[in-house]
Design a protein around this motif. Structure first.
Motif, short mmCIF file in Angstrom:
data_model
loop_
_atom_site.label_atom_id
_atom_site.label_comp_id
_atom_site.label_asym_id
_atom_site.label_seq_id
_atom_site.Cartn_x
_atom_site.Cartn_y
_atom_site.Cartn_z
N VAL A 167 -3.36 -1.99 -24.78
CA VAL A 167 -3.56 -0.71 -25.41
C VAL A 167 -2.92 -0.50 -26.63
O VAL A 167 -1.44 -0.73 -26.85
CB VAL A 167 -3.09 0.62 -24.12
N ASP A 169 -1.56 1.90 -29.75
CA ASP A 169 -1.31 3.46 -29.80
C ASP A 169 -1.06 3.75 -31.15
O ASP A 169 -0.48 3.15 -32.24
CB ASP A 169 -0.01 3.68 -29.16
N TYR A 170 -1.90 4.87 -31.64
CA TYR A 170 -2.06 5.18 -33.16
C TYR A 170 -1.16 6.60 -33.24
O TYR A 170 -1.23 7.02 -34.37
CB TYR A 170 -3.12 5.46 -33.76
N SER A 171 -0.84 7.15 -32.08
CA SER A 171 -0.46 8.49 -32.09
C SER A 171 0.88 8.55 -33.07
O SER A 171 1.10 9.93 -33.31
CB SER A 171 -0.01 8.85 -30.83
N GLN A 172 1.57 7.73 -33.36
CA GLN A 172 2.75 7.95 -34.31
C GLN A 172 2.19 8.28 -35.60
O GLN A 172 3.44 8.70 -36.47
CB GLN A 172 3.66 6.73 -34.24
N GLU A 431 -6.65 8.35 -30.58
CA GLU A 431 -5.34 8.02 -30.71
C GLU A 431 -4.78 6.61 -30.36
O GLU A 431 -3.94 5.96 -30.70
CB GLU A 431 -4.13 9.04 -30.20
N THR A 432 -5.85 6.08 -29.53
CA THR A 432 -5.50 4.71 -28.90
C THR A 432 -6.69 4.01 -28.89
O THR A 432 -7.93 4.30 -28.95
CB THR A 432 -4.91 4.77 -27.62
N ASN A 451 -6.24 9.77 -22.16
CA ASN A 451 -6.55 9.73 -23.61
C ASN A 451 -7.60 10.67 -24.01
O ASN A 451 -7.54 10.74 -25.19
CB ASN A 451 -7.00 8.22 -24.22
#
Length: 453
Positions: A167, A169-172, A431-432, A451
């Motif tokens: 996974v 993660d692009y949420s940051q 976001e992922t 998600n």
């Protein structure tokens, strides 16, 4: 028997070392011969112990019995009973694990196959040794071995599915609407990704050569006009009224067609990319509440197993869930990120283009054809013949001759590159990104709920 058991002992020891140290197996990498996939499946261990450990113990037992020289008949009976029981057991295990590799995992481990084959040779050598009468009867030994293997399989069934995906993660990263990119489907007009215009050649209808004769009412009006010229004015008023009525009817039909135009939804993924659900091959309703993008190859075993778990997840969510399904062939002919094309992906481009052509021809038939490609695993010729029975054959052929399917595949590959290329399948959420096979339906359900909140 001695040689075969020694070979199996050496290969099993190497596999045990590779499993315990998480070391890559030498000379074993590819689409078919993929030791990593085999050694990290749920069937590679029993009660958290690599299955190669029981194999080592079994072959050590056989070798020790072969080197043992009993002095009494009773001891000799025990010796050959043990050899027979272990020989039947390792042969049963060999058949079980080879069946898993060929029919379930669809990946092969050469070292594992060598060990299992050696186990079958051990049983054959035991049966032809002429010593089978010195131990327990063969039916009893075979029954005991099968019962033991059934218990072994039962323990393996309790193993949890290993996590076979990553996974990302692009949420940051902060993303605003101003930075969003509309990833448009191939069509006319300005293209951010420079997609050429899709032009589909459709068969022109034959011209209508039917001659319309005047009606009885028109003949009567013509005759009356000669006797009473003023009647022409009334005729013009009537014709004008009919024309107005026809215009109103056309306007109403256009309004109804506008109301029937497909609805669409916007999907966000990869931080700043947007897709319109009505513009891409879709499984489900374009206005579904939960939508994500799947990148896959119809000839990819990992994608085929992910398809099974995705189907279970779709049944769980019902019409709330839709999937933008974009084939990305692992074939260099249409995917420049592939260095060399494996024989197992030789028809990947043709199958992907055919699936897109079916969608372009009749969107209602895309979902059943998509499932057919995954579940039946047909050749291209078989798939094309099937497609002709599902959609209009002439339109399908015309679409296949056009540049449309190839241009869609090119756009899919572009999105695949934006997602980092590499492993497929890829599941793209807002976001992922999930890269790799999701083989558990419950894991897929959990990913969707986590998600797409």
């Amino acid at each position: 028997m001695l040689v075969a058991s020694s070979i199996a002992l050496v290969t099993s020891s190497y596999l045990a070392w590779a499993s315990l140290t998480s070391t890559s197996v030498a000379g074993c990498g590819g689409d078919l011969f993929d030791c990593s996939n085999v050694l990290h499946s749920r069937w590679s261990s029993v009660m958290s112990v690599p299955v190669s450990i029981p194999a080592i113990l079994s072959h050590l037992t056989i070798l020790s019995m072969l080197f043992w020289e009993p002095r009494t008949e009773r001891s000799n009976t025990i010796r050959w009973s043990v050899i027979g029981l272990v020989a039947f057991s390792i042969a049963a295990a060999g058949l079980w694990f080879m069946g898993l590799q060929f029919f379930w995992l669809q990946h092969l481990c050469p070292y594992c196959l060598a060990a299992h084959t050696a186990g079958l040779v051990v049983l054959g050598a035991y049966l032809m040794s002429g010593q089978t009468t010195r131990g327990l009867a063969k039916p009893w030994l075979a029954t005991a071995a099968v019962a033991g293997m059934a218990g072994f399989i039962g323990l393996q069934m309790t193993n949890e599915e290993p996590i076979t995906y990553e996974v990302i993660d692009y949420s940051q990263d902060d993303v605003s609407d101003e930075g969003m990119i509309d990833f448009e489907a191939p069509a006319g007009g300005a293209e951010l990704f420079e997609a050429p215009t899709v032009s589909i050649v459709t068969p022109e209808p034959s011209p209508n050569l039917e001659i319309q004769l005047p009606t009885a009412q028109q003949w009567s009006a013509l005759a009356l006009s000669f006797a009473h010229p003023m009647s022409m004015l009334a005729t013009e008023i009537t014709v004008g009224s009919e024309t107005a009525d026809e215009s109103d009817s056309v306007a109403e039909n256009q309004g109804e067609e506008a109301e029937k135009a497909p609805v669409s939804n916007t999907v966000r993924l990869l931080k700043n990319v947007k897709l319109e659900t009505a513009s891409w091959p879709l499984i489900g309703k374009p206005d579904a509440e939960l939508v994500f993008v799947e990148l896959f190859d119809y000839t990819c075993p990992h994608c085929q197993r992910t398809h099974r778990s995705l189907e279970a997840a779709r049944k769980h969510f019902g019409d709330r869930l839709a999937v933008i399904s974009l084939p990305v062939p692992l074939d260099r002919d249409c995917n420049p990120t592939v260095r060399s094309t494996s024989s197992s992906h030789a028809e990947a481009c043709e199958l992907a283009k055919l699936a897109v052509a079916v969608w372009m021809t009749d969107r209602e038939q895309f979902e059943p054809f998509h499932s057919y490609l995954f579940e039946s695993k047909p050749s291209y010729n078989q798939a094309y013949a099937k497609a002709r029975t599902m959609v209009d054959a002439d339109k399908l052929e015309s679409t296949m001759r056009s540049s449309g399917p190839s241009e869609y595949i090119a756009k899919h590959v572009t999105l695949y590159q934006r997602a980092g290329s590499g492993t497929i399948p890829k599941i793209l959420f807002p976001e992922t990104t999930v890269a790799g096979a999701v083989e558990s339906s419950q894991s897929f359900i959990n990913l969707i709920e986590r998600n797409l909140r």
